[in-house]
Design a protein around this motif. Structure first.
Motif, PDB file in Angstrom:
ATOM      1  N   UNK A  62      10.114  33.613 -39.585  1.00 52.84           N
ATOM      2  CA  UNK A  62      11.324  34.260 -40.087  1.00 52.84           C
ATOM      3  C   UNK A  62      11.258  35.767 -39.989  1.00 52.84           C
ATOM      4  N   UNK A  63      10.099  36.333 -40.252  1.00 51.84           N
ATOM      5  CA  UNK A  63       9.958  37.788 -40.183  1.00 51.84           C
ATOM      6  C   UNK A  63       9.980  38.307 -38.749  1.00 51.84           C
ATOM      7  N   UNK A  95      17.796  38.444 -36.500  1.00 46.85           N
ATOM      8  CA  UNK A  95      17.927  38.774 -37.915  1.00 46.85           C
ATOM      9  C   UNK A  95      16.636  38.444 -38.642  1.00 46.85           C
ATOM     10  N   UNK A  96      15.690  39.386 -38.722  1.00 43.91           N
ATOM     11  CA  UNK A  96      14.458  39.107 -39.470  1.00 43.91           C
ATOM     12  C   UNK A  96      14.782  38.807 -40.935  1.00 43.91           C
ATOM     13  N   UNK A 111       6.128  39.121 -28.144  1.00 47.83           N
ATOM     14  CA  UNK A 111       7.388  38.678 -27.556  1.00 47.83           C
ATOM     15  C   UNK A 111       8.495  38.515 -28.589  1.00 47.83           C
ATOM     16  N   UNK A 112       8.178  38.728 -29.853  1.00 52.30           N
ATOM     17  CA  UNK A 112       9.136  38.547 -30.949  1.00 52.30           C
ATOM     18  C   UNK A 112       9.729  37.139 -30.941  1.00 52.30           C
TER      19      UNK A 112
END
Length: 128
Positions: A103-104, A109-110, A53-54
């Motif tokens: 964060x990745x 914004x990765x 799902x990011x």
């Protein structure tokens, strides 16, 4: 988009229920599975949901739960339950790994979150 997340969680819960049913119906086949694997698997489900799902926020509890499951697996395997008196210091490190993954996996914004490294260093110093 919210409906898609509900569908994903529904599929994951159905798969988990099917696995538990198989374990109960055929205990000889799954006899080598220790109970800490269920905790590790729960953490893995959080990580899988975070990746699919990011949603980076799910990576943090996934790393914590999976890491604690790894500690419990070590303790169940060796019988050294007293090691919990110093193993708990690894939990901030698990949070740090989760922060880095979060964060990745950020949608907009990765990025690499350096605060995770600080948590991992604090955890390593406490463990040593």
């Amino acid at each position: 988009m919210e409906n898609r997340h509900g569908l994903l969680w529904g599929i994951l819960l159905i798969l988990l229920g099917g696995f538990f049913l198989l374990v109960r119906m055929m205990p000889g086949v799954f006899g080598y599975i220790y109970w800490p694997f269920f905790i590790i698997g729960a953490g893995g489900m959080f990580l899988l949901a975070a990746i699919l799902t990011r949603t980076g926020g799910l990576a943090i509890p996934g790393c914590i739960i999976g890491g604690i499951g790894g500690i419990l697996y070590y303790q169940a395997l060796t019988g050294r339950w007293e090691s919990w008196s110093f193993m708990w210091t690894l939990i901030p490190g698990f949070v740090g790994v989760g922060v880095i993954f979060a964060g990745l996996l950020d949608r907009e914004r990765p990025h690499f979150e350096s605060g995770g490294l600080v948590l991992m260093a604090i955890s390593a110093m406490g463990f040593l």
